[in-house]
Design a protein around this motif. Structure first.
Motif, mmCIF file in Angstrom:
data_model
loop_
_atom_site.group_PDB
_atom_site.id
_atom_site.type_symbol
_atom_site.label_atom_id
_atom_site.label_comp_id
_atom_site.label_asym_id
_atom_site.label_seq_id
_atom_site.Cartn_x
_atom_site.Cartn_y
_atom_site.Cartn_z
ATOM 1 N N SER A 131 6.256 10.042 -7.584
ATOM 2 C CA SER A 131 6.455 8.800 -6.839
ATOM 3 C C SER A 131 5.128 8.170 -6.447
ATOM 4 C CB SER A 131 7.290 9.084 -5.581
ATOM 5 O OG SER A 131 8.560 9.587 -5.927
ATOM 6 N N MET A 132 4.216 8.978 -5.907
ATOM 7 C CA MET A 132 2.914 8.468 -5.489
ATOM 8 C C MET A 132 2.121 7.918 -6.678
ATOM 9 S SD MET A 132 1.082 7.845 -2.865
ATOM 10 C CE MET A 132 1.759 8.860 -1.548
ATOM 11 N N ALA A 133 2.373 8.466 -7.861
ATOM 12 C CA ALA A 133 1.643 8.019 -9.057
ATOM 13 C C ALA A 133 1.864 6.549 -9.360
ATOM 14 C CB ALA A 133 2.052 8.867 -10.259
ATOM 15 N N ASN A 134 2.970 5.975 -8.895
ATOM 16 C CA ASN A 134 3.228 4.551 -9.146
ATOM 17 C C ASN A 134 2.173 3.653 -8.511
ATOM 18 O OD1 ASN A 134 5.708 4.532 -10.700
ATOM 19 N ND2 ASN A 134 6.737 5.316 -8.867
ATOM 20 N N TRP A 135 1.537 4.133 -7.458
ATOM 21 C CA TRP A 135 0.475 3.356 -6.807
ATOM 22 C C TRP A 135 -0.876 3.570 -7.509
ATOM 23 C CZ3 TRP A 135 4.832 4.643 -4.178
ATOM 24 C CH2 TRP A 135 5.362 3.702 -3.295
ATOM 25 N N GLY A 136 -0.914 4.483 -8.478
ATOM 26 C CA GLY A 136 -2.163 4.782 -9.167
ATOM 27 C C GLY A 136 -2.165 4.370 -10.621
ATOM 28 N N GLN A 182 0.841 -1.189 0.000
ATOM 29 C CA GLN A 182 0.000 0.000 0.000
ATOM 30 C C GLN A 182 0.882 1.247 0.000
ATOM 31 O OE1 GLN A 182 -3.248 0.216 -0.216
ATOM 32 N NE2 GLN A 182 -3.952 -1.850 0.233
ATOM 33 N N PRO A 183 0.362 2.401 -0.405
ATOM 34 C CA PRO A 183 1.166 3.623 -0.343
ATOM 35 C C PRO A 183 1.675 3.868 1.074
ATOM 36 C CG PRO A 183 -0.849 4.016 -1.579
ATOM 37 C CD PRO A 183 -0.987 2.657 -0.959
ATOM 38 N N PRO A 184 2.862 4.443 1.216
ATOM 39 C CA PRO A 184 3.398 4.690 2.560
ATOM 40 C C PRO A 184 2.572 5.721 3.317
ATOM 41 C CG PRO A 184 4.707 5.822 0.909
ATOM 42 C CD PRO A 184 3.738 4.959 0.163
ATOM 43 N N LYS A 185 2.540 5.613 4.627
ATOM 44 C CA LYS A 185 1.864 6.617 5.444
ATOM 45 C C LYS A 185 2.609 7.939 5.344
ATOM 46 C CE LYS A 185 -1.211 3.775 7.230
ATOM 47 N NZ LYS A 185 -2.648 3.847 6.823
ATOM 48 N N ILE A 186 1.890 9.041 5.259
ATOM 49 C CA ILE A 186 2.547 10.337 5.178
ATOM 50 C C ILE A 186 3.022 10.774 6.563
ATOM 51 C CG2 ILE A 186 1.192 10.997 3.164
ATOM 52 C CD1 ILE A 186 -0.518 12.765 4.938
ATOM 53 N N VAL A 187 3.863 11.800 6.603
ATOM 54 C CA VAL A 187 4.413 12.287 7.864
ATOM 55 C C VAL A 187 3.292 12.923 8.684
ATOM 56 C CG1 VAL A 187 6.085 13.845 8.946
ATOM 57 C CG2 VAL A 187 6.629 12.731 6.750
ATOM 58 N N PRO A 188 3.034 12.455 9.908
ATOM 59 C CA PRO A 188 1.936 13.001 10.716
ATOM 60 C C PRO A 188 2.121 14.494 10.991
ATOM 61 C CG PRO A 188 2.773 10.952 11.668
ATOM 62 C CD PRO A 188 3.730 11.344 10.596
ATOM 63 N N TYR A 189 1.003 15.181 11.123
ATOM 64 C CA TYR A 189 1.017 16.627 11.337
ATOM 65 C C TYR A 189 1.794 16.998 12.595
ATOM 66 C CZ TYR A 189 -0.732 21.343 12.288
ATOM 67 O OH TYR A 189 -0.822 22.682 12.555
ATOM 68 N N GLU A 190 1.547 16.316 13.689
ATOM 69 C CA GLU A 190 2.209 16.652 14.945
ATOM 70 C C GLU A 190 3.717 16.442 14.848
ATOM 71 O OE1 GLU A 190 0.969 18.178 17.512
ATOM 72 O OE2 GLU A 190 -0.988 18.245 16.540
ATOM 73 N N GLU A 191 4.141 15.469 14.063
ATOM 74 C CA GLU A 191 5.573 15.214 13.893
ATOM 75 C C GLU A 191 6.255 16.349 13.144
ATOM 76 O OE1 GLU A 191 8.330 12.020 11.465
ATOM 77 O OE2 GLU A 191 6.598 11.241 12.588
ATOM 78 N N GLY A 205 -5.406 -11.019 -3.489
ATOM 79 C CA GLY A 205 -4.716 -10.932 -4.766
ATOM 80 C C GLY A 205 -3.215 -10.921 -4.570
ATOM 81 N N SER A 206 -2.488 -10.563 -5.634
ATOM 82 C CA SER A 206 -1.027 -10.601 -5.594
ATOM 83 C C SER A 206 -0.421 -9.398 -4.881
ATOM 84 C CB SER A 206 -0.474 -10.677 -7.016
ATOM 85 O OG SER A 206 -0.865 -9.521 -7.757
ATOM 86 N N LEU A 207 -1.237 -8.362 -4.613
ATOM 87 C CA LEU A 207 -0.721 -7.158 -3.958
ATOM 88 C C LEU A 207 -0.823 -7.280 -2.445
ATOM 89 C CD1 LEU A 207 -2.211 -4.412 -6.306
ATOM 90 C CD2 LEU A 207 0.024 -5.513 -6.415
ATOM 91 N N SER A 208 0.092 -6.618 -1.759
ATOM 92 C CA SER A 208 0.168 -6.709 -0.305
ATOM 93 C C SER A 208 -0.740 -5.675 0.367
ATOM 94 C CB SER A 208 1.611 -6.480 0.145
ATOM 95 O OG SER A 208 1.693 -6.349 1.554
ATOM 96 N N ALA A 209 -1.238 -6.032 1.540
ATOM 97 C CA ALA A 209 -2.052 -5.112 2.333
ATOM 98 C C ALA A 209 -1.191 -4.299 3.297
ATOM 99 C CB ALA A 209 -3.108 -5.886 3.120
ATOM 100 N N GLU A 210 0.113 -4.609 3.350
ATOM 101 C CA GLU A 210 1.027 -3.869 4.224
ATOM 102 C C GLU A 210 1.365 -2.515 3.607
ATOM 103 O OE1 GLU A 210 1.984 -5.028 7.219
ATOM 104 O OE2 GLU A 210 0.683 -6.759 6.846
ATOM 105 N N ASP A 211 1.755 -1.559 4.453
ATOM 106 C CA ASP A 211 2.168 -0.245 3.964
ATOM 107 C C ASP A 211 3.613 -0.294 3.486
ATOM 108 O OD1 ASP A 211 -0.273 0.922 4.631
ATOM 109 O OD2 ASP A 211 0.389 1.347 6.690
ATOM 110 N N ALA A 212 3.895 0.402 2.402
ATOM 111 C CA ALA A 212 5.272 0.491 1.909
ATOM 112 C C ALA A 212 6.125 1.258 2.913
ATOM 113 C CB ALA A 212 5.296 1.192 0.554
#
Length: 462
Positions: free
Chosen positions: A266-271, A24-33, A112-119
């Motif tokens: 970079s994000m476009a690769n997941w789309g 899955q697409p990576p989690k973005i940097v949290p606002y508080e961080e 399916g062949s794709l993972s449910a884990e975050d990149a």
């Protein structure tokens, strides 16, 4: 075989577990961080730390809109297969069970062949194409791109020569207004954090750049303050130094083209889905996916190869080197995207933000209806890689009408201004003479056509 060895490398099909976008697409940097990082940088530098704290003092609270956004994102979650046959298999299984549940509600989404884990992170250039697929890109898009680059670079050299000799002069520019346009009317708006009265604060922590000596360096914190009523920059700092509007414009242009816009690529690769089998289900998706992968290859791996030629032509100084530029790009990708939950506060002052905020939920909702025709495609990533990507190119083209505005003679930031000029004329404009249809407008696929009709009612300029 040679082709596979030279182009393959880390590039693999998205079906392979080793592909970053298999996850899955990576989690973005949290606002508080990012908020804590900005405050710490301001205090470390000892520059306007009170002003930064005032801008950052409001803690983001969850709203009803947050819940609605999450619901829309869930609807547009990808089906974890790259093939139409995989979708059919899931649907057949549900039919055989005699259930009325959908692929999403049944839990079959993840079968399916794709993972449910975050990149672990973003990656701009990792999707494999066959020789035939890349040949399509070179002949149907690459030739047009090279023509645009060569034509406009030649014109830039001519205009630069004429300007140096006083034969032509660029029209006057208000640099404070130019900086405001860059912050409000492009993807740089994502760096907005808060507003005090009419002054909006844009904060860029750990900003990579190329210094006067041609080496990649990092600014601990760049701040830009914009009056949202007058649409002008009121102040900008670069580490401990206050900088002019001209300098801020040069830095922001360079940051966007080298370290920020690449996040969108970079994000476009997941789309996308560049598997040959998807042609039978969604030919437009397949074509656009090939173009996206090819441009990511051109932009990440191929761009640096142009630098020696531009140096020979006198467009770039001798201090420029490929490694420094590549290091900036890599950091931009690795730094990921910062959460920007307060960005809707800019809606009254930014047509760019207004359009994004209003069309994104429409896109995600419509995508959910046609999701089975987009196997392996993450809805939000596709929105970022198509709609936002195109808007960002257009926005930068609109923001700076004249490349000669960027000051190549600045003693510290002149090298970046040189690159800004080159990219402005050669890489931000539409390609001429394309023989393929690339736009949502005029598409024969109901998803693209339907979304365009709705989006055009919000703002026809975009």
């Amino acid at each position: 075989k040679k082709w596979n060895e030279s182009f393959g490398g880390k590039r693999v099909s998205r079906r392979e577990k080793t592909s970053p976008s298999n996850a899955q697409p990576p989690k973005i940097v949290p606002y508080e961080e990012s908020k804590a990082e900005i405050i710490a940088a301001a205090e470390s530098l000892g520059v306007d730390s009170d002003g930064v704290r005032m801008m950052m003092k409001n803690t983001r609270r969850k709203t009803i809109k947050d819940a609605a956004t999450k619901a829309a994102q869930k609807k547009a979650a990808r089906i974890q297969t790259m093939t139409a046959s995989g979708v059919e298999r899931m649907q057949t299984e549900l039919t055989n069970r005699g259930t009325r549940k959908t692929i999403t509600s049944s839990g079959a989404l993840n079968q399916g062949s794709l993972s449910a884990e975050d990149a672990e992170g973003m990656d701009m250039d990792h999707v494999y194409l066959s020789f035939t697929q890349l040949l399509f890109g070179y002949t149907r898009v690459g030739v047009n791109a090279v023509f645009l680059i060569k034509k406009n670079i030649t014109l830039l050299r001519l205009r630069t020569w004429l300007n140096k000799r006083g034969i032509i002069k660029p029209k006057p520019v208000d640099y404070d207004a130019l900086v405001a346009r860059l912050c409000l009317e492009s993807s740089l708006a994502c760096y907005y954090k808060s507003k005090v009265d009419n002054e909006a604060g844009f904060f860029f922590p750990h900003l990579p750049y190329v210094d006067y000596d041609g080496k990649k360096k990092v600014c601990e914190l760049m701040t830009v303050y914009v009056d949202v009523i007058t649409k002008k920059m009121t102040k900008a700092t670069f580490d401990k130094d206050e900088i002019t509007g001209s300098q801020a414009a040069t830095i922001l242009f360079f940051f966007n083209l080298s370290a920020n816009h690449v996040k969108i690529h970079s994000m476009a690769n997941w789309g996308l889905n560049s598997e040959v089998a998807v042609k039978n289900v969604n030919k437009f998706l397949y074509q656009n996916s090939l173009v996206t992968v090819i441009y990511n290859f051109f932009g990440f791996t191929g761009f640096g190869t142009y630098i020696p030629g531009w140096k020979n032509k006198g467009l770039l100084s001798k201090e420029w080197n490929i490694e420094a530029f590549e290091q900036v790009v890599i950091q931009g990708v690795d730094d990921n995207i910062q959460a920007h939950p307060n960005i809707d506060e800019l809606v009254p002052y930014s047509s760019f933000v207004n359009f994004i905020v209003k069309t994104r939920p429409i896109f995600l909702s419509d995508f959910a209806k046609y999701r089975t025709q987009f196997p392996g495609v993450h809805g939000e990533a596709m929105y970022i890689g198509t709609v936002m990507h195109s808007m960002d190119h257009t926005a930068l083209d609109w923001a700076c009408e004249e490349p000669l505005w960027l000051d190549v003679d600045d003693s510290r930031f002149g090298l970046m201004a040189e690159m800004d000029r080159v990219v402005m004329v050669g890489f931000s404009k539409d390609l001429p003479g394309l023989t393929i249809h690339k736009r949502y407008k005029g598409s024969t696929h109901p998803f693209y056509a339907g979304f365009y009709q709705k989006a055009a009612k919000i703002d026809t300029r975009w």
